[in-house]
Structures are given as structure tokens and as C-alpha cells.
Design a protein around this motif. Structure first.
Motif, PDB file in Angstrom:
ATOM      1  N   LYS A 139     -72.936 -35.617  -3.479  1.00 53.66           N
ATOM      2  CA  LYS A 139     -72.365 -34.926  -1.863  1.00 53.66           C
ATOM      3  C   LYS A 139     -73.542 -35.105  -1.038  1.00 53.66           C
ATOM      4  CE  LYS A 139     -70.748 -30.808  -2.908  1.00 53.66           C
ATOM      5  NZ  LYS A 139     -69.805 -29.629  -2.651  1.00 53.66           N
ATOM      6  N   VAL A 140     -73.009 -35.646  -0.079  1.00 51.07           N
ATOM      7  CA  VAL A 140     -74.129 -35.458   1.313  1.00 51.07           C
ATOM      8  C   VAL A 140     -73.252 -35.225   2.508  1.00 51.07           C
ATOM      9  CG1 VAL A 140     -73.355 -38.095   1.467  1.00 51.07           C
ATOM     10  CG2 VAL A 140     -75.680 -37.425   2.249  1.00 51.07           C
ATOM     11  N   ALA A 141     -74.031 -34.870   3.589  1.00 51.43           N
ATOM     12  CA  ALA A 141     -73.525 -34.652   4.955  1.00 51.43           C
ATOM     13  C   ALA A 141     -73.996 -35.743   5.916  1.00 51.43           C
ATOM     14  CB  ALA A 141     -73.848 -33.526   5.610  1.00 51.43           C
ATOM     15  N   LEU A 142     -72.966 -36.453   6.189  1.00 52.63           N
ATOM     16  CA  LEU A 142     -73.414 -37.438   7.444  1.00 52.63           C
ATOM     17  C   LEU A 142     -72.505 -37.226   8.489  1.00 52.63           C
ATOM     18  CD1 LEU A 142     -73.382 -40.628   4.995  1.00 52.63           C
ATOM     19  CD2 LEU A 142     -75.246 -39.687   5.978  1.00 52.63           C
ATOM     20  N   ARG A 143     -73.117 -37.427   9.718  1.00 52.70           N
ATOM     21  CA  ARG A 143     -72.534 -37.369  11.033  1.00 52.70           C
ATOM     22  C   ARG A 143     -71.729 -35.751  11.008  1.00 52.70           C
ATOM     23  NH1 ARG A 143     -72.365 -42.820  10.084  1.00 52.70           N
ATOM     24  NH2 ARG A 143     -73.335 -43.777  11.645  1.00 52.70           N
ATOM     25  N   GLN A 144     -72.076 -34.861  10.714  1.00 54.01           N
ATOM     26  CA  GLN A 144     -71.641 -33.496  10.665  1.00 54.01           C
ATOM     27  C   GLN A 144     -70.297 -33.383   9.959  1.00 54.01           C
ATOM     28  OE1 GLN A 144     -71.329 -32.450  14.918  1.00 54.01           O
ATOM     29  NE2 GLN A 144     -73.401 -31.718  14.723  1.00 54.01           N
ATOM     30  N   ARG A 145     -70.274 -34.447   8.894  1.00 52.29           N
ATOM     31  CA  ARG A 145     -69.221 -34.064   7.701  1.00 52.29           C
ATOM     32  C   ARG A 145     -69.600 -34.272   6.432  1.00 52.29           C
ATOM     33  NH1 ARG A 145     -64.471 -38.331   7.154  1.00 52.29           N
ATOM     34  NH2 ARG A 145     -63.135 -37.152   5.448  1.00 52.29           N
ATOM     35  N   GLU A 146     -69.167 -33.493   5.456  1.00 51.55           N
ATOM     36  CA  GLU A 146     -69.573 -33.456   4.172  1.00 51.55           C
ATOM     37  C   GLU A 146     -68.854 -34.603   3.272  1.00 51.55           C
ATOM     38  OE1 GLU A 146     -71.279 -30.352   1.173  1.00 51.55           O
ATOM     39  OE2 GLU A 146     -69.098 -30.026   1.170  1.00 51.55           O
ATOM     40  N   SER A 147     -69.605 -35.526   2.655  1.00 52.99           N
ATOM     41  CA  SER A 147     -68.842 -36.668   2.133  1.00 52.99           C
ATOM     42  C   SER A 147     -69.178 -36.644   0.649  1.00 52.99           C
ATOM     43  CB  SER A 147     -69.219 -38.064   2.813  1.00 52.99           C
ATOM     44  OG  SER A 147     -68.858 -37.989   4.049  1.00 52.99           O
TER      45      SER A 147
END
Length: 297
Positions: A139-147
Motif C-alpha cells: 500500500k502506498v500514497a501517491l498524489r494524495q490518494r492511497e493505492s
């Protein structure tokens, strides 16, 4: 390449500082929408649908429309209070067989580069993935969204590939496929034979984007043949002094013409006739006495 994100991969007690790079890039020929008549760019302004007035970016918020037709306005402060536990961390959740990840869930791919001090733990993670023949679900947060994403090895680089969330993948519902369709053995054998005749190892380098190549060639032909035009400057972007220069030139021109006219150097195209003074009684008399008076005067 320029790093777009900096954080760390965390699995167990091992922490690997890394930088994230976009692994792909489209080669699309960039075109603008222009006015065919004069070449002016077609712009899209952000305006309010209620009063028609333009809106600055600082005044724009995001809104959610409820099923009842109500509007919920969300500001930057609201988004700032949302939890992102993995904002600067790639958290490994589990390791799964690669063939269990449905390709339809795969998204954008990124390269992970380790910091200079993290080469050994990076190699450790890479070797463990290769030895297990598995991918790491993270799990990672990219561009203010968790993906959700997976880590896999490509050559010597660990790649992060984002995944769609399960509820983002739509179910295919085609009733026509539920019926019993009979296929003859001969037809199936012929189809299998065709597949065998076209069987090969995948080599993407042998394919090219013919449309993009033809478009670039078309543009080059127009440039070579001189079928170009100067970029038009919108009225609002012209130099403020341009109008003053034009007015000054016009004023100078008028001044020169006035001065020449005053000196009699530049006669009008159609000279106006001088108005005759009304004759007084006796003006036609050319007596010696009248001549004597004119000479005296």
C-alpha cells in the motif's frame, strides 16, 4: 529522469529508502485546438455556472453531490485532515504468486531507485522476490490518494505497479455468452492450427506506432513546404506600448503634413477655390485717381 516521490519500502524490520520514477511515457504528438480561420488558440476558462464570472484557482473547492441532490463542499483543509498512514512509506502487506494477480487490475508502472546507503537492503529485497517467484502486495500514497500496488523485479530494478481496487473492476455481464454455443471439432482444430502458424516469442520492438509516425511526417512536410504561419498573439497579451507607438507615429505624420501645408509644399489633391469677395460699387472703375490711391496705400 526526475524522481516524483521519495520514501521507503518497509517489510518486516527492513527499511529501504527509495526514490520513485515513472517507468513509462507516451510518445503522443501533442496538438492544440486552434481557430482554423486565424490560428488562435482555443482556451478553456474556469467560470461559475451561476453568474458566468471567471474563478481563480484559489477559490475552487471540490464538491460531492448526494443521491438527494445536496452538495457537500470539500476544501483543502478537509483533505488535509484525512488519514494517509502510508504517505511516505511503501508498506509490504504480503507476498503472493505473480499469476494470481489478474492483469486487468494492473495500472501504471514506476521504477524504484535505492539511496546510496540502501543498496544492500535493496538487493536483499530484490533477491528474495526472485527466489520466491512472488510479488509483494503493498500500500502506498501517491498524489494524495492511497493505492494498492505490487513490487516485482524487472532486470535488476524493483518496479512498483499500481493496482485497481477490487470494487473498481467492473463485472462483465453479457447474456449472449450464457447460451450454449456449439463448436465443431474441425473448427476448433483449424483455429488451433492458425494459432500455431502465428506462434512466436513476444518482441515489442518489432512493432511501431504507424499513426504517430505518419502524423510527424505530415507535419514535417507542411513545415518544409512553407505551409506555416506566425503564432497569433491574443489581444490581451499584446505589448502595452504597441498602441502608444502607433498613436505617436500617426501624430508625427499629421504634424509633418500640417507643417508642409503651412509652407505650401504639399498642395491638396483637389485644391479648394478661393471665395470671391463681393464687389463694391465703383470697383470696376480704373480711374487715375483710384490708381493714385492704390499706389499711395
Amino acid at each position: 529522469m526526475r524522481a516524483i516521490w521519495k520514501g521507503a519500502v518497509a517489510f518486516g524490520l527492513v527499511n529501504v529508502p527509495v526514490r520513485l520514477y515513472s517507468a513509462t511515457g507516451e510518445h503522443e504528438v501533442r496538438l492544440h485546438q486552434v481557430h482554423e480561420e486565424d490560428g488562435g488558440r482555443i482556451r478553456y476558462k474556469k467560470v461559475c455556472s451561476l453568474d458566468g464570472e471567471p474563478v481563480e484557482m484559489s477559490e475552487i473547492a471540490k464538491g460531492y453531490e448526494t443521491a438527494d441532490g445536496e452538495l457537500v463542499v470539500l476544501t483543502d483543509a478537509d483533505f488535509g485532515n484525512l488519514p494517509l498512514a502510508t504517505e511516505r512509506e511503501i508498506e509490504v502487506m504480503e507476498f503472493v504468486p505473480a499469476d494470481q494477480v489478474d492483469p486487468i487490475m494492473l495500472g501504471k508502472t514506476y521504477y524504484l531507485e535505492p539511496d546510496k546507503t540502501a543498496a544492500k537492503p535493496y538487493a536483499l529485497l530484490r533477491g528474495a522476490l526472485e527466489a520466491a517467484d512472488r510479488v509483494a502486495v503493498v500500500k502506498v500514497a501517491l498524489r494524495q490518494r492511497e493505492s494498492m500496488a505490487v513490487l516485482r523485479v524487472r532486470d535488476k530494478v524493483i518496479c512498483l505497479q499500481t493496482l485497481m481496487w477490487p470494487d473498481e473492476v467492473r463485472e462483465a455481464d453479457f447474456p449472449i455468452l450464457d447460451g450454449d454455443v456449439s463448436v465443431k471439432p474441425a473448427e476448433l482444430a483449424m483455429a488451433s492450427s492458425l494459432i500455431e502458424s502465428l506462434a512466436a516469442d513476444f518482441d515489442p520492438s518489432q512493432y511501431e506506432d504507424r499513426y504517430a509516425a505518419a502524423l510527424e511526417e505530415l507535419i514535417e512536410q507542411k513545415v518544409s513546404s512553407g505551409k506555416t504561419q506566425a503564432l497569433p498573439v491574443p489581444a490581451g497579451e499584446k505589448d502595452e506600448g504597441a498602441g502608444e507607438v502607433v498613436d505617436l507615429l500617426a501624430a508625427l505624420q499629421r504634424s509633418v503634413e500640417k507643417a508642409r501645408t503651412a509652407r505650401g509644399e504639399d498642395a491638396p489633391a483637389e485644391p479648394a477655390k478661393k471665395a470671391k469677395k463681393p464687389k463694391k460699387s465703383g470697383d470696376d472703375d480704373d480711374t487715375p485717381a483710384r490708381r493714385t490711391r492704390r499706389k499711395a496705400s
